[in-house]
Each structure stands twice: as C-alpha cells, then as structure tokens.
Design an enzyme around this catalytic site. Structure first.
Site, short mmCIF file in Angstrom:
data_model
loop_
_atom_site.label_atom_id
_atom_site.label_comp_id
_atom_site.label_asym_id
_atom_site.label_seq_id
_atom_site.Cartn_x
_atom_site.Cartn_y
_atom_site.Cartn_z
N SER A 1 0.85 -1.19 0.00
CA SER A 1 0.00 0.00 0.00
C SER A 1 0.88 1.23 0.00
O SER A 1 2.02 1.20 0.48
CB SER A 1 -0.89 0.00 1.25
OG SER A 1 -1.53 1.25 1.41
N TYR B 1 -0.67 -0.79 10.44
CA TYR B 1 -0.93 -1.12 9.04
C TYR B 1 0.19 -0.57 8.16
O TYR B 1 0.73 -1.27 7.30
CB TYR B 1 -2.28 -0.55 8.61
CG TYR B 1 -2.68 -0.91 7.20
CD1 TYR B 1 -3.26 -2.15 6.93
CD2 TYR B 1 -2.49 -0.02 6.14
CE1 TYR B 1 -3.63 -2.50 5.63
CE2 TYR B 1 -2.86 -0.36 4.85
CZ TYR B 1 -3.42 -1.60 4.60
OH TYR B 1 -3.77 -1.95 3.32
#
Length: 253
Positions: free
Chosen positions: A137, A147
């Site tokens: 990402s 994350y």
C-alpha cells in the site's frame, strides 16, 4: 499453462487478480477463509474462462493453516508459477486502544504469513523461474500505525528479494495501491464517504491489478499504480514524518 496462487481471493483485489489472470488463460489456486465464497467465485471463473480453479479454505493468521498453503507452494508435481500475497484486513489507527490480540493477528497475516508463503514459493521457483507479488500500500511509505508498518516491511523485503533472487529467475514486486474501490473498507464498517477522501483520489480495482501485473512482468520491485499516487509517494519522501503522520490519520489504503 502457468498457475497462480492468490490469497484473499474471494473479494476485492484478490478476486480481480483472479479474473484478470484467468482471462490470460492462467490456472488458479484461490485461498481465502470462506469456503462458500471461494466455491462461488471458482465456479464463476471456471464457467466464464474455462481454466482450472483449485480452492483452499484457510485462515492465514493461523500458523497451521498457513503451512497447508505453503505445502501447496512447495509441491513440484503441480508447480505454482505466480504467488500473490493479497490477504489482509485493517484496524482502527489508535493502536493503544485496539485489542492486542487483534493487532498480533493483523501482524501475523500481513507479515508472517506473507513471509512464510514467499519462503515456500522460493523453494520451488529458484532456478525454475517464477514471480511473487506482495500487495502492499502507499501507506507503507508514511508513518501511520501498524498497518503502515506492516506494508513498509513488505515493500522493503520485496525490494531486497527482487534483487537477491533475480539470478534464480524469480522476480518479487510490491504492488502499492492508494484508495481503491473494493470491499476492504466495508468490512471495517465504513460506508462510502466516511473516509473523507476526495473522489479523484480513488482508484479502480481493475486498473490497479492491470498495472501491478504489468510492472511484475517487467521485473520491477515496486509498483505504485496511477500518476497521482506516484507523485504522492515522492512528496511523502520529502516531507517530515510528523507532517505526513498528521495528514494520514484519515482513511484506509
């Protein structure tokens, strides 16, 4: 005919990878937690594209179930040519307020499971050739809770592995999309519009997968789909982390 193993294949980017690869006549091994959803998408793909589709229902936050998938990757009697580590989920950004068991499960899925499956894939691909795609990402380029940290690990490890195993005929690519229209956000209980992200920053899943597959075929270590996110990543590298962290407190990518 090449065979691709895709984790998190029952929805979102995983399902899109499956369909685009089937359109290119690749056989598939689809991995996800829900056997029902896997069976449905497998049946659709077999019917539409006429390729072979195998399914493995497995929770990749569980080490024993990861090993079942790893064993399939090591099976040289029916070898895997492309591994796509796509399985994942998001958590609220407030680490100290999250349940620590959820955080550990999050880490195991994004980092440990991906590492174990890469290790298994390399054992059968080295010398024979193959490709590995790790779905990371743009969050991996900024400071933003666990994350971001997990995706940063995937990007860094993919860069190293792509160079290290090139001589063995194996490429490793971290595909780093920005905000993408999938069911990822819905599974976190976020309705459309709740992210506070402008409409022009959202990407189409088919375009993300198409560009990711193209960059992997070119042997690139990192793929950032779309010019606007390439520019954002470049800018993030120039700004202080204190500023990018404040900006990144909204949304999920």
């Amino acid at each position: 005919m090449p065979t691709a193993l895709i984790t998190g294949a029952s929805a979102g980017l995983g399902a899109e990878f499956a369909r685009q690869l089937a359109r290119r006549r690749a056989d598939l091994v689809l991995v996800a937690r829900s056997e029902q959803h896997l069976s449905e998408i497998a049946a659709d793909i077999r019917s539409e594209y006429g390729v072979a589709v195998e399914t493995i229902a497995a929770d990749l936050s569980d080490e024993g179930e990861v090993e079942r998938v790893a064993a399939r990757l090591r099976d040289l009697s029916d070898p895997i040519d492309l591994l796509i580590n796509n399985a994942g989920f998001g958590l609220p950004l407030q680490f100290a307020d999250n349940d620590i068991d959820d955080e550990v499960r999050h880490l195991r899925l994004h980092v440990e499971a991906s590492m174990r499956l890469m290790h298994a894939a390399l054992s059968s691909m080295r010398g024979r050739g193959g490709r590995i795609i790790n779905v990371a990402s743009v969050a991996g380029f900024i400071s933003r809770s666990t994350y971001s940290a997990c995706k940063s690990w995937l990007i860094g490890f993919s860069r190293w592995a792509n160079t290290e195993y090139a001589a063995d005929g194996v490429s490793v690519t971290a595909v780093c999309p920005g905000f993408t229209h999938t069911s990822f956000h819905e599974r976190m209980g976020l309705a459309p519009g709740q992210e506070g992200v402008p409409a022009f920053m959202w990407l189409d899943a088919s375009a993300v997968v198409r560009e990711g597959l193209r960059d992997a075929a070119r042997g690139r270590a990192v793929s950032v789909p779309s010019i606007r996110y390439k520019a954002l990543v470049l800018l993030a590298g120039l700004l202080p982390s204190s500023l990018t962290s404040r900006i990144a407190r909204r949304g999920r990518v």
